[in-house]
Design an enzyme around this catalytic site. Structure first.
Site, PDB file in Angstrom:
ATOM      1  N   LYS A 270     -13.629  29.263   8.050  1.00 26.54           N
ATOM      2  CA  LYS A 270     -13.298  30.358   7.176  1.00 26.54           C
ATOM      3  C   LYS A 270     -14.605  31.853   6.481  1.00 26.54           C
ATOM      4  O   LYS A 270     -15.045  31.139   5.740  1.00 26.54           O
ATOM      5  CB  LYS A 270     -12.110  30.643   6.560  1.00 26.54           C
TER       6      LYS A 270
ATOM      7  N   SER B  35      -4.344  34.397   6.706  1.00 28.92           N
ATOM      8  CA  SER B  35      -5.613  35.154   6.877  1.00 28.92           C
ATOM      9  C   SER B  35      -6.068  34.577   8.066  1.00 28.92           C
ATOM     10  O   SER B  35      -7.431  34.797   8.053  1.00 28.92           O
ATOM     11  CB  SER B  35      -6.151  36.119   5.678  1.00 28.92           C
TER      12      SER B  35
ATOM     13  N   SER C 100      -1.930  31.476   3.948  1.00 22.56           N
ATOM     14  CA  SER C 100      -2.408  31.482   4.546  1.00 22.56           C
ATOM     15  C   SER C 100      -3.530  30.832   5.655  1.00 22.56           C
ATOM     16  O   SER C 100      -4.181  30.681   6.696  1.00 22.56           O
ATOM     17  CB  SER C 100      -4.455  32.390   4.840  1.00 22.56           C
TER      18      SER C 100
HETATM   19  N1  GLN Z   1      -0.612  36.725   3.533  1.00 21.95           N
HETATM   20  C1  GLN Z   1      -0.962  36.776   2.304  1.00 21.95           C
HETATM   21  C2  GLN Z   1      -1.510  38.248   1.662  1.00 21.95           C
HETATM   22  O1  GLN Z   1      -1.647  39.230   2.569  1.00 21.95           O
HETATM   23  C3  GLN Z   1      -1.533  35.247   1.913  1.00 21.95           C
HETATM   24  C4  GLN Z   1      -2.807  35.465   2.378  1.00 21.95           C
HETATM   25  C5  GLN Z   1      -3.250  34.022   1.667  1.00 21.95           C
HETATM   26  O2  GLN Z   1      -2.853  33.284   1.089  1.00 21.95           O
HETATM   27  N2  GLN Z   1      -4.575  34.401   1.373  1.00 21.95           N
HETATM   28  O3  GLN Z   1      -1.732  37.841   0.730  1.00 21.95           O
END
Ligand code: GLN
Length: 493
Positions: free
Chosen positions: A79, A154, A178
């Protein structure tokens, strides 16, 4: 079977037995990337030359008789929020579009020492804020099971590269879902390790009390092998914990007899897609038939989890992202004085979701509101931890759906942040409690999309999660490995 269709463990084995070279393996994945990446757009940066160089090096090390790790020569994608020395690391943000880190993240260093070729850096929601990868400043990544749908987020790019056979393994990060949510949308195993288990040194911070790095894999064994490389204490990360690291693949074959499993009532809600919950219950029944003891459990604070998370995470983000001022890192938009330079740089550099979080977080931390919002959220977090502690007095493992629905359509939730936030409703509370949690594929929906079941364990019990996931892999009805990627002529626009 082509090399790119194999699991990481199999590729490692073939390499160790000298049946393939690392260069051949890398070439197979590079060919696959060339073929499907134009339709999926999972990578921000491709690193074929680097991958071939590492592969060549590891081939030479093997030739000289050196004893190598089981994943030596097995390629991986990362990532794009993990620093890679000399290689652009963007966090999918304009503000870091041209940022070249002077050092490697701890996990990247660990992969390099083992000799895993890096195929590239994957697309994500900007600064890891999002659930669909649509918040990338660059482009949207497509779900290989249905290109009209999101891959989740994400860490959407990392999920897609593994799901579509562009890399056998990938790393993502999970702040509040994420890794697990995109793993479930793309039909993979995804693990969020215990907070403090994997070094965050060199991971670009979103919410420091929540961020964790973890693996995406096709099988539990592959994930366990990768965890062996990245887990462990790191003095460079002050939140890293000194707990000893077990050999994760070792306990994989144990049975599940007498395992006390609690079904989290809130995570098999009747408001969820019924096929998703039915798939969870199917996996639970497999465990029960094999001697596990099953009961229901309620985590009453769950209803407050989302609210607490969306104060704590933005509060930490507003502080962490303060460093992007155009002076020390990344984009600088210029200006007549320092004030206008800051505001132009940040105005141009951050996308709408990141700005929204910075505003919410700054507000929640400001004098006069701190007690009412941030402090309250922290109290809720403590109570959520207590919910889990009580549940783990009765149970060894908690289960539920990873997500309320399978992957949603691109654009479906972009106009409604709350709907987007709700897509990881099942992944928030265990993250707030710092617990390890894994998504395992539980079947295909009648619409052809993968669905996931989430397993959550007490701190440092990643081995148990892999064991149960491995057990389910063996016992459940086999899932089609390959998404039905239908590729149009000429690629995506
Ligand atoms: N979807 C969650 C957010 O927008 C989690 C994101 C993540 O785990 N980086 O914060």
């Amino acid at each position: 079977m082509k090399l790119y269709e194999k699991t990481a463990a199999d590729l490692g084995r073939l390499f160790q037995k000298k049946e393939v070279s690392a260069v051949e393996v890398v070439r197979s994945f590079l060919d696959r990337i060339e073929k499907v990446e134009p339709y999926l757009k999972a990578f921000i940066t491709h690193t074929p030359a680097m991958a071939l160089e590492t592969a060549n090096e590891i081939d030479n090390r093997r030739m000289s008789g050196e004893e190598l790790h089981p994943l030596a020569g097995v390629p991986i994608a990362i990532k794009d929020n993990m620093c890679t020395e000399g290689l652009r690391t963007t966090c999918a943000s304009r503000i870091l579009e041209n940022f070249i880190p002077p050092y490697d993240a701890a996990v990247v260093g660990a992969l390099k020492r083992v000799g895993m070729p890096l195929l590239g850096k994957t697309n994500m929601d900007e600064f890891a804020m999002g659930s669909s990868t649509e918040n990338s400043a660059f482009f949207t990544t497509r779900n290989p099971w249905d290109r009209e749908r999101v891959p989740g987020g994400s860490s959407g790019g990392s999920a897609v590269v593994v799901s579509a056979g562009m890399a056998p393994l990938a790393l993502g990060s999970d702040t509040g879902g994420s890794i697990r949510q995109p793993a479930s949308f793309c039909g993979l195993i995804g693990l969020r390790p215990t907070y403090g288990r994997v070094s965050r040194y060199g991971l670009i911070a979103f919410a420091s009390s929540l961020d964790q790095i973890g693996p995406f894999s096709l099988t539990a064994l592959d994930g366990a092998l990768l965890m062996n490389i990245i887990a462990g204490y790191d003095p460079l990360d002050s939140t890293s914990l000194p707990e000893s690291v077990p050999d994760y693949p070792l306990g994989l074959e144990e049975d599940v007899k007498k395992l006390r499993i609690g079904i989290i009532r809130q995570n098999v809600s009747k408001d969820f897609d019924p096929e998703v919950t039915a798939a969870v219950m199917k996996l639970v029944s497999i465990l029960e038939e094999n001697g596990a003891e099953i009961d229901e459990v309620s985590l009453p604070l769950t209803d407050y989890g989302l609210g607490a998370y969306y104060l704590i995470a933005p509060a930490e983000a507003s502080s962490n992202l303060g460093r992007y001022d155009g002076v020390r890192y990344g984009h600088n938009a210029g200006g007549d004085d320092i004030e206008s330079m800051f505001s132009r740089t940040r105005g141009e550099g951050f996308g709408p979701e990141v700005k929204r979080r910075i505003m919410i977080g700054t507000y929640a931390l400001s004098a006069g509101y701190f007690d009412a919002f941030y402090l309250q959220a922290m109290k809720v977090r403590t109570l959520i931890r207590r919910d889990y502690a009580i549940a783990f007095n009765r149970f060894d493992l908690l289960v539920g759906a990873t997500t309320p629905t399978p992957a949603f359509k691109i654009g479906e939730k972009t106009d409604d942040p709350l709907q987007m936030y709700l897509s990881d409703i099942c992944n928030i509370t265990d993250a707030l409690a710092g617990l390890p949690s894994l998504s395992v594929p539980s079947g295909l929906h009648s619409n052809g999309l993968p669905m996931g079941t989430q397993l959550t364990a007490p701190a440092f019990q990643e081995g148990l999660l892999f064991k149960v996931a491995n057990f389910l892999e063996q016992k459940r009805d086999p899932l089609p490995r390959w998404p039905r990627v239908e590729l149009p002529e000429g690629g995506l626009q």
